[in-house]
Design a protein around this motif. Structure first.
Motif, mmCIF file in Angstrom:
data_model
loop_
_atom_site.group_PDB
_atom_site.id
_atom_site.type_symbol
_atom_site.label_atom_id
_atom_site.label_comp_id
_atom_site.label_asym_id
_atom_site.label_seq_id
_atom_site.Cartn_x
_atom_site.Cartn_y
_atom_site.Cartn_z
ATOM 1 N N LEU A 165 78.182 -10.834 2.487
ATOM 2 C CA LEU A 165 77.990 -9.452 2.003
ATOM 3 C C LEU A 165 76.554 -9.263 1.504
ATOM 4 C CD1 LEU A 165 81.435 -8.912 0.221
ATOM 5 C CD2 LEU A 165 80.608 -7.719 2.273
ATOM 6 N N GLU A 200 84.241 -3.499 4.435
ATOM 7 C CA GLU A 200 83.040 -2.770 3.996
ATOM 8 C C GLU A 200 82.472 -1.905 5.117
ATOM 9 O OE1 GLU A 200 81.745 -2.739 0.871
ATOM 10 O OE2 GLU A 200 83.527 -3.892 0.335
ATOM 11 N N ARG A 225 76.039 -3.840 9.939
ATOM 12 C CA ARG A 225 76.564 -3.003 8.860
ATOM 13 C C ARG A 225 76.545 -1.539 9.288
ATOM 14 N NH1 ARG A 225 72.414 -0.807 5.799
ATOM 15 N NH2 ARG A 225 70.465 -1.943 5.960
#
Ligand SMILES: C[S@@+](CC[C@H](N)C(=O)[O-])C[C@H]1O[C@@H](n2cnc3c(N)ncnc32)[C@H](O)[C@@H]1O
Length: 228
Positions: A165, A200, A225
């Motif tokens: 992360l 996420e 991401r």
């Protein structure tokens, strides 16, 4: 406290990074973070070719002399272990343990030669996962070779989750190689880390790469991401 005694310095070359991470010319035009680069020569060689690379590793708190001494002190032991576990590796691109040793010493020598100038230019930054001293989205691509997943017994699931992360916080795309543990098993942290990243909003894919030295280790994890 992190000491150099805990580290077995072992560095790969630019060509090996290229194969492990399936790097294209477009990739090499991106701003790259090499996380856990240690004594690899990727930064030295890529920088010489004009790529913008910052490497980070806890060993960069030490001097060139200290890292060089540690390489010399552990080299025979590493080669001996590889000889003992000969059948765990694919001896094609690298034909013998002696040739492996020669190539690793060449790569680590190139790192040591580059290290003082690289530190002065800010290309070697002391940092320790799971916390990186970089702003959000500082990099277009982060590479992590032979740290996450490989040391799955030493580094637990929470460390893997937090580190991945953190890597996607600082880079738009992250690639990790290999996905196997030191014992040659698929990492037990792979599935859970993937789920945490997907939660996420990241896309996560396992992709084959044109590199296999650890038997069966020919895939990388690619994480992207979500666009902000
Ligand atoms: C096996 S070496 C791999 C070096 C290089 N990436 C390569 O493939 O040639 C693992 C590296 O991870 C670094 N390392 C260990 N713990 C770390 C952490 N928490 N954060 C970042 N790097 C770490 C070590 O100092 C070492 O240089």
């Amino acid at each position: 406290m992190f000491t150099l005694d805990q580290v077995v310095p072992w560095g790969r070359s630019f060509d090996e990074y290229g194969a492990m991470f399936a790097l294209t010319a477009d990739d090499l035009a991106r701003r790259i973070l090499g996380c856990g680069d240690g004594p690899a020569s990727f930064n030295a060689e890529a920088s010489r070719r004009g790529t913008t690379v910052i490497s980070c590793d806890p060993i960069y708190r030490f001097s060139r002399e200290a890292i060089g001494s540690r390489i010399a002190a552990t080299y025979d032991q590493v080669i001996e272990q590889i000889r003992e576990n000969h059948s765990d590796f694919v001896w094609e691109a690298i034909p013998t343990p002696e040739e492996l040793g020669r190539r690793r010493l060449e790569a680590m020598g190139a790192f040591l030669d580059d290290y003082p100038a690289g530190v002065a230019q800010g290309r070697y930054v002391e940092a320790t996962l799971p916390f990186l001293p970089f702003a959000d989205a500082s990099f277009e691509l982060a590479l992590c070779s032979h740290l996450l997943f490989l040391y799955s017994l030493q580094l637990d699931a929470a460390f893997h989750r937090a580190s991945l992360l953190e890597l996607v916080r600082v880079a738009q795309e992250v690639r990790v190689f290999p996905l196997l543990t030191l014992g040659g098993e698929l990492s037990p942290h792979l599935e859970e880390s993937g789920a945490a990243l997907r939660a996420e909003g990241c896309t996560v894919a396992i992709e084959p790469v044109p590199y296999e030295f650890q038997r069966g280790g020919n895939a990388m994890l690619r994480i992207r991401r979500p666009a902000s």
